[in-house]
Each structure stands twice: as structure tokens, then as C-alpha cells.
Design a protein around this motif. Structure first.
Motif, PDB file in Angstrom:
ATOM      1  N   ASP A 127      35.645  35.179  25.323  1.00  0.00           N
ATOM      2  CA  ASP A 127      34.787  34.431  26.231  1.00  0.00           C
ATOM      3  C   ASP A 127      35.130  34.818  27.664  1.00  0.00           C
ATOM      4  OD1 ASP A 127      32.767  32.688  26.925  1.00  0.00           O
ATOM      5  OD2 ASP A 127      33.962  30.874  26.700  1.00  0.00           O
ATOM      6  N   ILE A 128      34.174  34.619  28.545  1.00  0.00           N
ATOM      7  CA  ILE A 128      34.346  34.926  29.953  1.00  0.00           C
ATOM      8  C   ILE A 128      33.677  33.815  30.754  1.00  0.00           C
ATOM      9  CG2 ILE A 128      32.272  36.367  30.018  1.00  0.00           C
ATOM     10  CD1 ILE A 128      33.804  38.202  31.987  1.00  0.00           C
ATOM     11  N   ALA A 129      34.314  33.414  31.851  1.00  0.00           N
ATOM     12  CA  ALA A 129      33.762  32.379  32.721  1.00  0.00           C
ATOM     13  C   ALA A 129      33.915  32.833  34.169  1.00  0.00           C
ATOM     14  CB  ALA A 129      34.496  31.057  32.511  1.00  0.00           C
TER      15      ALA A 129
ATOM     16  N   ILE B 245      36.501  25.640  16.149  1.00  0.00           N
ATOM     17  CA  ILE B 245      35.473  25.647  17.198  1.00  0.00           C
ATOM     18  C   ILE B 245      35.017  27.091  17.435  1.00  0.00           C
ATOM     19  CG2 ILE B 245      35.013  25.141  19.632  1.00  0.00           C
ATOM     20  CD1 ILE B 245      35.405  22.622  18.019  1.00  0.00           C
ATOM     21  N   THR B 246      33.708  27.282  17.499  1.00  0.00           N
ATOM     22  CA  THR B 246      33.168  28.616  17.742  1.00  0.00           C
ATOM     23  C   THR B 246      32.383  28.720  19.042  1.00  0.00           C
ATOM     24  OG1 THR B 246      31.210  28.074  16.441  1.00  0.00           O
ATOM     25  CG2 THR B 246      33.024  29.172  15.289  1.00  0.00           C
ATOM     26  N   GLY B 247      32.058  27.589  19.674  1.00  0.00           N
ATOM     27  CA  GLY B 247      31.302  27.643  20.916  1.00  0.00           C
ATOM     28  C   GLY B 247      31.320  26.315  21.629  1.00  0.00           C
ATOM     29  N   GLY B 248      30.880  26.329  22.860  1.00  0.00           N
ATOM     30  CA  GLY B 248      30.843  25.109  23.650  1.00  0.00           C
ATOM     31  C   GLY B 248      30.096  25.330  24.940  1.00  0.00           C
TER      32      GLY B 248
ATOM     33  N   GLY C  48      30.433  23.439  19.162  1.00  0.00           N
ATOM     34  CA  GLY C  48      29.962  23.773  17.828  1.00  0.00           C
ATOM     35  C   GLY C  48      31.109  24.326  17.009  1.00  0.00           C
ATOM     36  N   ASP C  49      31.101  24.028  15.703  1.00  0.00           N
ATOM     37  CA  ASP C  49      32.165  24.556  14.852  1.00  0.00           C
ATOM     38  C   ASP C  49      31.603  25.518  13.817  1.00  0.00           C
ATOM     39  OD1 ASP C  49      31.188  23.082  12.682  1.00  0.00           O
ATOM     40  OD2 ASP C  49      32.714  21.532  12.843  1.00  0.00           O
ATOM     41  N   ASN C  50      32.478  26.097  13.038  1.00  0.00           N
ATOM     42  CA  ASN C  50      32.106  27.112  12.061  1.00  0.00           C
ATOM     43  C   ASN C  50      31.236  26.562  10.931  1.00  0.00           C
ATOM     44  OD1 ASN C  50      32.449  29.929  11.452  1.00  0.00           O
ATOM     45  ND2 ASN C  50      33.585  29.272   9.636  1.00  0.00           N
ATOM     46  N   ASP C  51      31.246  25.239  10.717  1.00  0.00           N
ATOM     47  CA  ASP C  51      30.419  24.618   9.683  1.00  0.00           C
ATOM     48  C   ASP C  51      29.032  24.239  10.187  1.00  0.00           C
ATOM     49  OD1 ASP C  51      32.468  24.830   7.843  1.00  0.00           O
ATOM     50  OD2 ASP C  51      33.215  22.799   8.201  1.00  0.00           O
ATOM     51  N   GLY C  52      28.732  24.518  11.456  1.00  0.00           N
ATOM     52  CA  GLY C  52      27.428  24.197  12.021  1.00  0.00           C
ATOM     53  C   GLY C  52      27.322  22.785  12.562  1.00  0.00           C
TER      54      GLY C  52
END
Length: 153
Positions: A26-28, A123-126, A138-142
Motif C-alpha cells: 500500500d502507498i499513502a 484485513i485486505t483493504g480499508g 474489508g477482510d478476506n471473507d468479504g
């Protein structure tokens, strides 16, 4: 590596800067700062079938084209972003849902978790709203987890 390019002609500006041995996760960006989190090089070891996360969050100043003091986060980070209401505060998200705040200017990290996203998988995203009042993960299980600082956010 982190390479800055001129958006007008896509020519590189300066020398590429080393970031992580593996891929960048990730990059911010905020103002003149760029923060990255990533993985270690392939072959460095695996956890849950994935290459290990780099425990260093790299911070770069684009004005001087140099790396600042990195933030150390032992479990590694999969997602990061600058908090909208603070000039240099980074929100770090660990794969297990642990949230911490770090200061990008001096490399310090609050080791007491800011909060925790309760999830059955990693966790895979936010993302965060522009005001910082709402954060979603969001997690890996959706599953999508939403955190708000008030009922009317």
C-alpha cells in the motif's frame, strides 16, 4: 523501489529510492510525504502461505527525494493511510485487524492499539472518509466493517 515521475511527460525525477525487498502492499500520500508498506523478498519466509510482511513502514519526503526515519511495526502492515484531521499521523492496519497510529515525521508509533477490527480472516483493504469520521475495512471473507465516531457521521 519508489520512483517519482513527472506527470506531464512521465520522465523519472531523481534516482529511484529503495522501498521494500518484496512488493509494495500500500502507498499513502499527504503533502510532501509518501508512506509505503510492503513484503519482504521472496524466500525470506512465509506465514499462512504468504511472504512475510516488512516490519518497516517507509516514509519519503518528495521535496528532498530522500527516505525519512522508518516506522517500525513488528507484525507488519497491510494497509495504511494518513489521517485526514492530522498533518503527519498515519493509521496502520495489521493483518489481524489491529489499528495503530504512527507519526510520519519522527517515526514514532503508539504501541497501544488505537482500535481493533474484529474479523474472522485477515484485513485486505480499508478506507477513510475525507473528514475521518467514518472508516471501513474489508477482510478476506468479504466482510465489510464500518467504524464511525458518532451516530450521525
Amino acid at each position: 523501489k519508489l520512483e517519482i515521475v513527472d506527470s506531464r511527460n512521465l520522465n523519472p525525477i531523481g534516482t529511484p529510492l529503495p522501498a521494500h525487498g518484496g512488493r509494495i502492499m500500500d502507498i499513502a500520500t499527504k503533502g510532501n510525504l509518501i508512506a509505503t508498506c510492503g513484503r519482504l523478498p521472496a524466500g525470506s519466509g512465509y506465514k499462512a502461505g504468504l511472504p512475510l510482511l516488512d516490519m518497516f513502514i517507509r516514509i519519503f519526503d518528495v521535496r528532498t527525494m530522500r527516505q525519512l526515519r522508518p516506522v517500525t511495526f513488528k507484525s507488519g502492515v497491510v494497509k495504511l493511510w494518513f489521517m485526514p484531521r492530522f498533518s503527519s499521523s498515519l493509521l496502520l492496519v495489521a493483518p489481524n485487524g489491529r489499528l495503530n497510529v504512527a507519526d510520519a515525521n519522527d517515526g514514532s508509533c503508539d504501541f497501544m492499539p488505537f482500535s481493533h477490527v474484529h474479523t474472522a480472516s485477515h484485513i485486505t483493504g480499508g478506507a477513510s472518509s475525507p473528514t475521518g469520521e467514518v472508516m471501513a475495512y474489508g477482510d478476506n471473507d468479504g466482510v465489510l466493517s464500518v467504524m464511525m465516531d458518532s451516530e450521525n457521521a
